[in-house]
Design a protein around this motif. Structure first.
Motif, PDB file in Angstrom:
ATOM      1  N   SER A 188       9.100  55.468  54.225  1.00  0.00           N
ATOM      2  CA  SER A 188      10.404  55.914  54.017  1.00  0.00           C
ATOM      3  C   SER A 188      10.184  56.083  52.603  1.00  0.00           C
ATOM      4  CB  SER A 188      11.369  54.651  54.420  1.00  0.00           C
ATOM      5  OG  SER A 188      12.796  55.096  53.639  1.00  0.00           O
ATOM      6  N   ASP A 189      10.319  57.062  51.919  1.00  0.00           N
ATOM      7  CA  ASP A 189      10.146  57.495  50.578  1.00  0.00           C
ATOM      8  C   ASP A 189      11.379  58.263  50.178  1.00  0.00           C
ATOM      9  OD1 ASP A 189       8.743  57.350  47.970  1.00  0.00           O
ATOM     10  OD2 ASP A 189       7.215  58.458  48.576  1.00  0.00           O
ATOM     11  N   SER A 190      11.640  58.777  48.845  1.00  0.00           N
ATOM     12  CA  SER A 190      12.890  59.165  48.376  1.00  0.00           C
ATOM     13  C   SER A 190      13.115  60.723  49.177  1.00  0.00           C
ATOM     14  CB  SER A 190      12.709  59.686  46.714  1.00  0.00           C
ATOM     15  OG  SER A 190      11.505  60.573  46.494  1.00  0.00           O
ATOM     16  N   ASN A 191      12.075  61.334  49.325  1.00  0.00           N
ATOM     17  CA  ASN A 191      12.049  62.801  50.001  1.00  0.00           C
ATOM     18  C   ASN A 191      11.597  62.721  51.453  1.00  0.00           C
ATOM     19  OD1 ASN A 191       9.439  62.710  49.359  1.00  0.00           O
ATOM     20  ND2 ASN A 191       9.677  64.855  48.980  1.00  0.00           N
ATOM     21  N   LEU A 192      11.160  61.609  52.093  1.00  0.00           N
ATOM     22  CA  LEU A 192      10.432  61.593  53.285  1.00  0.00           C
ATOM     23  C   LEU A 192      10.961  60.411  54.194  1.00  0.00           C
ATOM     24  CD1 LEU A 192       8.564  63.087  55.541  1.00  0.00           C
ATOM     25  CD2 LEU A 192       6.780  61.644  53.905  1.00  0.00           C
TER      26      LEU A 192
ATOM     27  N   VAL B 100       7.631  53.504  47.921  1.00  0.00           N
ATOM     28  CA  VAL B 100       7.362  54.272  49.215  1.00  0.00           C
ATOM     29  C   VAL B 100       7.565  52.655  50.271  1.00  0.00           C
ATOM     30  CG1 VAL B 100       4.972  54.036  49.524  1.00  0.00           C
ATOM     31  CG2 VAL B 100       6.243  55.398  51.039  1.00  0.00           C
ATOM     32  N   GLU B 101       8.254  52.937  51.189  1.00  0.00           N
ATOM     33  CA  GLU B 101       8.568  51.691  52.085  1.00  0.00           C
ATOM     34  C   GLU B 101       8.158  51.936  53.553  1.00  0.00           C
ATOM     35  OE1 GLU B 101       9.258  48.606  52.563  1.00  0.00           O
ATOM     36  OE2 GLU B 101       9.802  47.824  50.518  1.00  0.00           O
ATOM     37  N   GLY B 102       8.240  51.272  54.521  1.00  0.00           N
ATOM     38  CA  GLY B 102       8.109  51.460  56.060  1.00  0.00           C
ATOM     39  C   GLY B 102       6.956  50.456  56.511  1.00  0.00           C
ATOM     40  N   VAL B 103       6.790  50.679  57.760  1.00  0.00           N
ATOM     41  CA  VAL B 103       5.890  49.959  58.313  1.00  0.00           C
ATOM     42  C   VAL B 103       4.390  50.055  57.862  1.00  0.00           C
ATOM     43  CG1 VAL B 103       4.432  49.389  60.489  1.00  0.00           C
ATOM     44  CG2 VAL B 103       6.841  49.408  60.566  1.00  0.00           C
ATOM     45  N   LEU B 104       4.183  51.413  57.729  1.00  0.00           N
ATOM     46  CA  LEU B 104       2.956  51.869  57.143  1.00  0.00           C
ATOM     47  C   LEU B 104       3.017  52.105  55.687  1.00  0.00           C
ATOM     48  CD1 LEU B 104      -0.131  52.949  57.366  1.00  0.00           C
ATOM     49  CD2 LEU B 104       1.038  55.286  57.938  1.00  0.00           C
ATOM     50  N   GLY B 105       4.212  52.626  55.238  1.00  0.00           N
ATOM     51  CA  GLY B 105       4.225  53.134  54.126  1.00  0.00           C
ATOM     52  C   GLY B 105       4.173  51.973  52.729  1.00  0.00           C
ATOM     53  N   ARG B 106       4.609  50.719  53.116  1.00  0.00           N
ATOM     54  CA  ARG B 106       4.621  49.762  52.208  1.00  0.00           C
ATOM     55  C   ARG B 106       3.137  49.172  51.649  1.00  0.00           C
ATOM     56  NH1 ARG B 106       5.828  44.547  56.585  1.00  0.00           N
ATOM     57  NH2 ARG B 106       4.504  45.784  58.257  1.00  0.00           N
TER      58      ARG B 106
ATOM     59  N   ASP C  97      12.737  43.528  61.609  1.00  0.00           N
ATOM     60  CA  ASP C  97      13.934  43.593  60.956  1.00  0.00           C
ATOM     61  C   ASP C  97      14.379  44.386  59.949  1.00  0.00           C
ATOM     62  OD1 ASP C  97      14.754  41.771  63.123  1.00  0.00           O
ATOM     63  OD2 ASP C  97      14.844  39.975  61.833  1.00  0.00           O
ATOM     64  N   ASN C  98      13.501  44.401  58.899  1.00  0.00           N
ATOM     65  CA  ASN C  98      13.534  45.392  57.799  1.00  0.00           C
ATOM     66  C   ASN C  98      13.249  46.564  58.092  1.00  0.00           C
ATOM     67  OD1 ASN C  98      13.703  43.104  56.044  1.00  0.00           O
ATOM     68  ND2 ASN C  98      11.612  43.220  55.518  1.00  0.00           N
ATOM     69  N   TYR C  99      12.597  46.872  59.229  1.00  0.00           N
ATOM     70  CA  TYR C  99      12.012  48.382  59.605  1.00  0.00           C
ATOM     71  C   TYR C  99      12.822  49.045  60.557  1.00  0.00           C
ATOM     72  CZ  TYR C  99       9.126  47.617  55.638  1.00  0.00           C
ATOM     73  OH  TYR C  99       8.548  47.132  54.470  1.00  0.00           O
ATOM     74  N   ARG C 100      13.532  48.259  61.407  1.00  0.00           N
ATOM     75  CA  ARG C 100      14.200  48.672  62.607  1.00  0.00           C
ATOM     76  C   ARG C 100      15.301  49.543  62.357  1.00  0.00           C
ATOM     77  NH1 ARG C 100      14.986  44.141  64.468  1.00  0.00           N
ATOM     78  NH2 ARG C 100      13.663  44.161  66.383  1.00  0.00           N
ATOM     79  N   THR C 101      15.441  50.710  62.869  1.00  0.00           N
ATOM     80  CA  THR C 101      16.651  51.601  62.720  1.00  0.00           C
ATOM     81  C   THR C 101      17.305  52.086  63.936  1.00  0.00           C
ATOM     82  OG1 THR C 101      17.106  53.869  61.489  1.00  0.00           O
ATOM     83  CG2 THR C 101      15.013  53.786  62.828  1.00  0.00           C
ATOM     84  N   THR C 102      18.558  52.561  63.683  1.00  0.00           N
ATOM     85  CA  THR C 102      19.324  52.756  65.116  1.00  0.00           C
ATOM     86  C   THR C 102      18.992  53.934  65.924  1.00  0.00           C
ATOM     87  OG1 THR C 102      20.821  54.111  63.564  1.00  0.00           O
ATOM     88  CG2 THR C 102      21.371  51.871  63.863  1.00  0.00           C
ATOM     89  N   SER C 103      18.554  55.064  65.201  1.00  0.00           N
ATOM     90  CA  SER C 103      17.856  56.140  66.175  1.00  0.00           C
ATOM     91  C   SER C 103      16.696  56.798  65.600  1.00  0.00           C
ATOM     92  CB  SER C 103      19.140  57.215  66.151  1.00  0.00           C
ATOM     93  OG  SER C 103      19.487  57.572  65.137  1.00  0.00           O
ATOM     94  N   LEU C 104      16.197  57.933  66.450  1.00  0.00           N
ATOM     95  CA  LEU C 104      15.068  58.194  65.825  1.00  0.00           C
ATOM     96  C   LEU C 104      15.238  59.027  64.576  1.00  0.00           C
ATOM     97  CD1 LEU C 104      12.273  58.972  66.878  1.00  0.00           C
ATOM     98  CD2 LEU C 104      13.075  61.189  67.946  1.00  0.00           C
TER      99      LEU C 104
ATOM    100  N   CYS D  44      17.487  51.828  57.327  1.00  0.00           N
ATOM    101  CA  CYS D  44      16.947  50.444  57.629  1.00  0.00           C
ATOM    102  C   CYS D  44      17.087  49.359  56.534  1.00  0.00           C
ATOM    103  CB  CYS D  44      15.412  50.930  58.168  1.00  0.00           C
ATOM    104  SG  CYS D  44      14.348  50.942  56.668  1.00  0.00           S
ATOM    105  N   GLY D  45      16.817  48.330  57.046  1.00  0.00           N
ATOM    106  CA  GLY D  45      16.975  47.526  55.947  1.00  0.00           C
ATOM    107  C   GLY D  45      16.374  47.445  54.694  1.00  0.00           C
ATOM    108  N   ALA D  46      15.026  48.289  54.521  1.00  0.00           N
ATOM    109  CA  ALA D  46      14.275  48.466  53.381  1.00  0.00           C
ATOM    110  C   ALA D  46      13.961  49.909  52.983  1.00  0.00           C
ATOM    111  CB  ALA D  46      12.881  47.586  53.610  1.00  0.00           C
TER     112      ALA D  46
END
Length: 316
Positions: free
Chosen positions: A93-97, A235-241, A264-271, A276-278
């Motif tokens: 999860s980044d500003s444009n991706l 950048v955030e995310g399981v990998l991005g962090r 919990d931080n990276y769970r999102t509601t749909s594809l 997500c939390g972060a």
């Protein structure tokens, strides 16, 4: 005395041959698949790995069985992320991706955690959305294409056949087949390149890992390689962090299976959910980002064939 000399010479000869063989424990093969971007190129294949394939973007042999199951982040440290079956998690999860993943899995009786695989990717880039998924199959058939795509909410068709291509109207998204079926490269212009292969959980996988998969589902899933051209320091995310300059890996060095949480931080509601939390993605963000050279990112090979069902497995 003569016997001793002869024996010594024989031993030295065997040692010499052994050293030469170990130094050159590979053979060169020429790709003969017409239409492939590797066609006609020589590829060095290691002898010690009976299960090998050609990494089509780089035309190098990759040996699946030579690697332990692992997830290598941007900091070079190994970790696991378990995820959960039938849920979605944000990988980047980044500003444009934003790249989300849908996990599928199976939990045999008596096991406390799901075996998991990535079944689909959802990509949000600025104001556009794109998804690709492995369609469910009870039995795997090599001559069937198991890929399904959408762009901005609409189904899109990618003709079968090597080097078949599809472009978005603005030419900023490209899908290219690198085999006639089940293998593609997605290019997000100036952002990322993603190699995707669809594979099943094979009978051999099932036997080795004791998945106990049901007879009516081969758990077709995605093996993925990510190549990022630029990521911001936030950048955030399981990998991005793991690419953040301030990231501190909480896993203890030397642990056999270091696990990084964050469900919990990276769970999102749909594809294709942006939240997500972060998450830091914004569809309207056009701010310039501080970037890191591509060489620092390299290529991340995210597979699960040898993962033992532990979730995402990434190798540089």
């Amino acid at each position: 005395m003569e016997f001793t000399k002869t024996s010594s010479i024989l031993v030295l000869l065997l040692v010499f041959v052994s050293v030469i063989f170990q130094a050159k424990a590979y053979y060169s093969a020429t790709c003969v698949t017409r239409g492939s971007r590797c066609y006609g190129k020589k590829i060095d294949c290691p002898y010690e790995c009976p299960d090998r394939y050609s990494d089509k973007p780089t035309c190098k042999a990759v040996c699946r069985r030579c690697y332990d199951p692992r997830f290598i982040g941007g900091d070079g440290r190994v970790f696991y992320f378990h995820g959960k079956s039938n849920e979605h998690f944000t990988l980047v999860s980044d500003s444009n991706l934003q790249i989300n993943a849908r996990f599928i899995g199976h939990r045999p009786a008596g096991r406390g955690r799901d075996y998991t695989w990535i079944q689909a990717l959802g990509i949000l880039s600025n104001s556009k959305t794109f998804s690709l998924e492995a369609t469910k199959a009870s039995k795997w058939e090599d001559d069937v294409d198991h890929l399904k795509f959408t762009y901005n909410g609409n189904d899109l068709e990618l003709p079968e056949g090597s080097l078949s291509m599809w472009y978005s109207p603005e030419k900023d998204v490209r899908i290219e087949r690198v085999a006639s079926k089940n293998s593609i490269i997605v290019t997000l212009k100036d952002v990322a390149e993603i190699l995707v292969n669809v594979v099943p959980v094979t009978k051999e996988d099932n036997r080795i890992h004791n998945y106990q998969v049901p007879s009516d589902d081969c758990f077709a899933h995605l093996e993925v390689q990510f190549r990022f051209f630029s990521l911001s320091p936030k950048v955030e995310g399981v990998l991005g962090r793991t690419y953040r300059p301030d990231f501190e890996n909480p896993a203890k060095p030397g642990v056999a299976m270091p696990v990084l949480g964050g469900e919990d931080n990276y769970r999102t509601t749909s594809l294709l959910s942006a939240g997500c939390g972060a998450c830091v993605f914004s569809s309207e963000s056009a701010a310039e980002k501080e970037t890191t050279a591509e060489a620092e990112y390299g290529t991340l090979d995210c597979t699960s064939r040898t993962s033992g069902g532990y979730g995402i497995v990434c190798k540089k």
